[in-house]
Write a protein that holds these residues in place. Structure first.
Motif, PDB file in Angstrom:
ATOM      1  N   GLN A 229       0.907  -1.301   0.092  1.00 51.52           N
ATOM      2  CA  GLN A 229      -0.181   0.117  -0.259  1.00 51.52           C
ATOM      3  C   GLN A 229       0.839   1.345   0.293  1.00 51.52           C
ATOM      4  OE1 GLN A 229      -3.491  -0.278  -0.479  1.00 51.52           O
ATOM      5  NE2 GLN A 229      -2.636  -2.251  -0.957  1.00 51.52           N
ATOM      6  N   SER A 230       2.101   1.220  -0.270  1.00 51.43           N
ATOM      7  CA  SER A 230       2.760   2.430  -0.318  1.00 51.43           C
ATOM      8  C   SER A 230       4.091   1.783  -1.121  1.00 51.43           C
ATOM      9  CB  SER A 230       3.768   2.896   1.026  1.00 51.43           C
ATOM     10  OG  SER A 230       4.362   1.780   1.743  1.00 51.43           O
ATOM     11  N   LEU A 231       4.558   3.014  -1.751  1.00 48.01           N
ATOM     12  CA  LEU A 231       5.970   2.878  -2.752  1.00 48.01           C
ATOM     13  C   LEU A 231       7.101   3.909  -1.983  1.00 48.01           C
ATOM     14  CD1 LEU A 231       7.423   1.921  -5.299  1.00 48.01           C
ATOM     15  CD2 LEU A 231       6.324   4.006  -6.420  1.00 48.01           C
ATOM     16  N   ILE A 232       8.007   3.287  -1.745  1.00 47.94           N
ATOM     17  CA  ILE A 232       9.100   3.917  -0.865  1.00 47.94           C
ATOM     18  C   ILE A 232      10.475   4.422  -1.716  1.00 47.94           C
ATOM     19  CG2 ILE A 232      10.731   3.925   1.049  1.00 47.94           C
ATOM     20  CD1 ILE A 232       8.457   2.287   2.582  1.00 47.94           C
ATOM     21  N   PHE A 233      10.776   5.399  -1.740  1.00 50.75           N
ATOM     22  CA  PHE A 233      12.140   5.871  -2.197  1.00 50.75           C
ATOM     23  C   PHE A 233      13.213   6.314  -1.435  1.00 50.75           C
ATOM     24  CE2 PHE A 233       8.879   6.676  -5.383  1.00 50.75           C
ATOM     25  CZ  PHE A 233       9.487   6.220  -6.650  1.00 50.75           C
ATOM     26  N   GLU A 234      14.338   5.592  -1.467  1.00 49.60           N
ATOM     27  CA  GLU A 234      15.446   5.844  -0.493  1.00 49.60           C
ATOM     28  C   GLU A 234      16.464   7.249  -1.048  1.00 49.60           C
ATOM     29  OE1 GLU A 234      15.824   4.547   2.546  1.00 49.60           O
ATOM     30  OE2 GLU A 234      14.102   3.079   2.200  1.00 49.60           O
ATOM     31  N   LYS A 235      16.994   7.741  -0.355  1.00 54.79           N
ATOM     32  CA  LYS A 235      17.703   8.983  -0.867  1.00 54.79           C
ATOM     33  C   LYS A 235      18.663   8.457  -1.994  1.00 54.79           C
ATOM     34  CE  LYS A 235      18.870  12.326   2.604  1.00 54.79           C
ATOM     35  NZ  LYS A 235      19.788  12.927   3.379  1.00 54.79           N
ATOM     36  N   ALA A 236      18.906   9.169  -3.078  1.00 51.53           N
ATOM     37  CA  ALA A 236      19.618   8.660  -4.206  1.00 51.53           C
ATOM     38  C   ALA A 236      20.954   8.508  -3.752  1.00 51.53           C
ATOM     39  CB  ALA A 236      19.586   9.498  -5.399  1.00 51.53           C
ATOM     40  N   LYS A 237      21.886   7.574  -4.222  1.00 49.43           N
ATOM     41  CA  LYS A 237      23.062   7.152  -4.006  1.00 49.43           C
ATOM     42  C   LYS A 237      24.010   7.869  -4.474  1.00 49.43           C
ATOM     43  CE  LYS A 237      22.656   2.308  -2.576  1.00 49.43           C
ATOM     44  NZ  LYS A 237      21.627   2.707  -1.462  1.00 49.43           N
ATOM     45  N   SER A 238      23.428   8.785  -5.484  1.00 44.01           N
ATOM     46  CA  SER A 238      24.350   9.482  -6.328  1.00 44.01           C
ATOM     47  C   SER A 238      24.652  10.830  -5.582  1.00 44.01           C
ATOM     48  CB  SER A 238      23.946   9.907  -7.507  1.00 44.01           C
ATOM     49  OG  SER A 238      22.371  10.547  -7.597  1.00 44.01           O
TER      50      SER A 238
ATOM     51  N   MET B  64      15.837  11.637  -4.655  1.00 42.51           N
ATOM     52  CA  MET B  64      15.213  10.164  -4.260  1.00 42.51           C
ATOM     53  C   MET B  64      15.269   9.141  -5.423  1.00 42.51           C
ATOM     54  SD  MET B  64      14.392  10.855  -1.071  1.00 42.51           S
ATOM     55  CE  MET B  64      14.620  12.410  -0.125  1.00 42.51           C
ATOM     56  N   GLY B  65      15.499   7.895  -4.923  1.00 46.48           N
ATOM     57  CA  GLY B  65      15.426   6.701  -5.988  1.00 46.48           C
ATOM     58  C   GLY B  65      16.815   6.732  -6.660  1.00 46.48           C
ATOM     59  N   ASN B  66      16.736   5.897  -7.935  1.00 46.89           N
ATOM     60  CA  ASN B  66      17.799   5.534  -8.561  1.00 46.89           C
ATOM     61  C   ASN B  66      17.544   6.658 -10.076  1.00 46.89           C
ATOM     62  OD1 ASN B  66      19.708   4.761 -10.505  1.00 46.89           O
ATOM     63  ND2 ASN B  66      19.450   2.545  -9.935  1.00 46.89           N
ATOM     64  N   THR B  67      18.338   7.636  -9.687  1.00 49.75           N
ATOM     65  CA  THR B  67      18.153   8.853 -10.735  1.00 49.75           C
ATOM     66  C   THR B  67      18.765   8.514 -11.966  1.00 49.75           C
ATOM     67  OG1 THR B  67      19.903   9.906  -9.825  1.00 49.75           O
ATOM     68  CG2 THR B  67      17.775  10.782  -9.152  1.00 49.75           C
ATOM     69  N   SER B  68      19.915   7.558 -12.025  1.00 49.07           N
ATOM     70  CA  SER B  68      20.566   7.278 -13.326  1.00 49.07           C
ATOM     71  C   SER B  68      19.431   6.199 -13.921  1.00 49.07           C
ATOM     72  CB  SER B  68      21.942   6.365 -13.093  1.00 49.07           C
ATOM     73  OG  SER B  68      21.709   5.362 -12.279  1.00 49.07           O
ATOM     74  N   LEU B  69      18.876   5.781 -13.602  1.00 52.12           N
ATOM     75  CA  LEU B  69      17.747   4.803 -14.181  1.00 52.12           C
ATOM     76  C   LEU B  69      16.466   5.495 -14.454  1.00 52.12           C
ATOM     77  CD1 LEU B  69      18.137   1.139 -12.698  1.00 52.12           C
ATOM     78  CD2 LEU B  69      19.110   2.117 -14.809  1.00 52.12           C
ATOM     79  N   LYS B  70      16.240   6.610 -14.293  1.00 54.84           N
ATOM     80  CA  LYS B  70      15.040   7.512 -14.371  1.00 54.84           C
ATOM     81  C   LYS B  70      13.860   6.917 -13.605  1.00 54.84           C
ATOM     82  CE  LYS B  70      16.592   9.626 -18.441  1.00 54.84           C
ATOM     83  NZ  LYS B  70      16.382   9.942 -19.612  1.00 54.84           N
ATOM     84  N   THR B  71      14.337   6.387 -12.421  1.00 58.12           N
ATOM     85  CA  THR B  71      13.242   5.957 -11.576  1.00 58.12           C
ATOM     86  C   THR B  71      13.186   6.514 -10.035  1.00 58.12           C
ATOM     87  OG1 THR B  71      14.793   4.024 -10.840  1.00 58.12           O
ATOM     88  CG2 THR B  71      13.243   3.403 -12.431  1.00 58.12           C
TER      89      THR B  71
END
Length: 108
Positions: free
Chosen positions: A20-29, A58-65
């Motif tokens: 019921q949720s979609l969580i994004f961690e801080k971007a590692k970049s 947030m998320g994987n910015t290199s994959l545009k997600t």
């Protein structure tokens, strides 16, 4: 700075049901986030304001997600004013901590 971001589907059950949720961690970049502030920006001789902004990738910015989450606040110091839009500044120097607007790595 922000430590994460989530989109919640169902506010009543997201704490007990992970679907019921979609969580994004801080971007590692760029785990440090961004911040900017100004104690007084003079618009004209009768108007000035202050502002503060913080945010993080947030998320994987290199994959545009991934994406950017931030918040900004304004306070009129003198006079009346209205702001209908604001530039959001991001760093083009991944991994650099807390880049400020006046530095050359910041771009709207």
């Amino acid at each position: 700075s922000f430590s994460g971001m989530a989109f919640v589907k169902n506010i009543a059950t997201y704490t007990t049901d992970a679907t019921q949720s979609l969580i994004f961690e801080k971007a590692k970049s760029n785990p440090h986030g961004y911040r900017d502030f100004a104690p007084s920006i003079v618009v004209d001789k009768e108007t000035s304001y202050s502002f503060a902004m913080v945010g993080a990738a947030m998320g994987n910015t290199s994959l545009k997600t991934g994406g950017y989450v931030g918040i900004t606040g304004f306070m009129a110091n003198k006079g009346d004013m209205s702001i209908k839009e604001v530039d959001v500044f991001l760093s083009t120097a991944p991994g650099k901590a807390r880049v400020m607007q006046e530095e050359e790595e910041m771009h709207p």
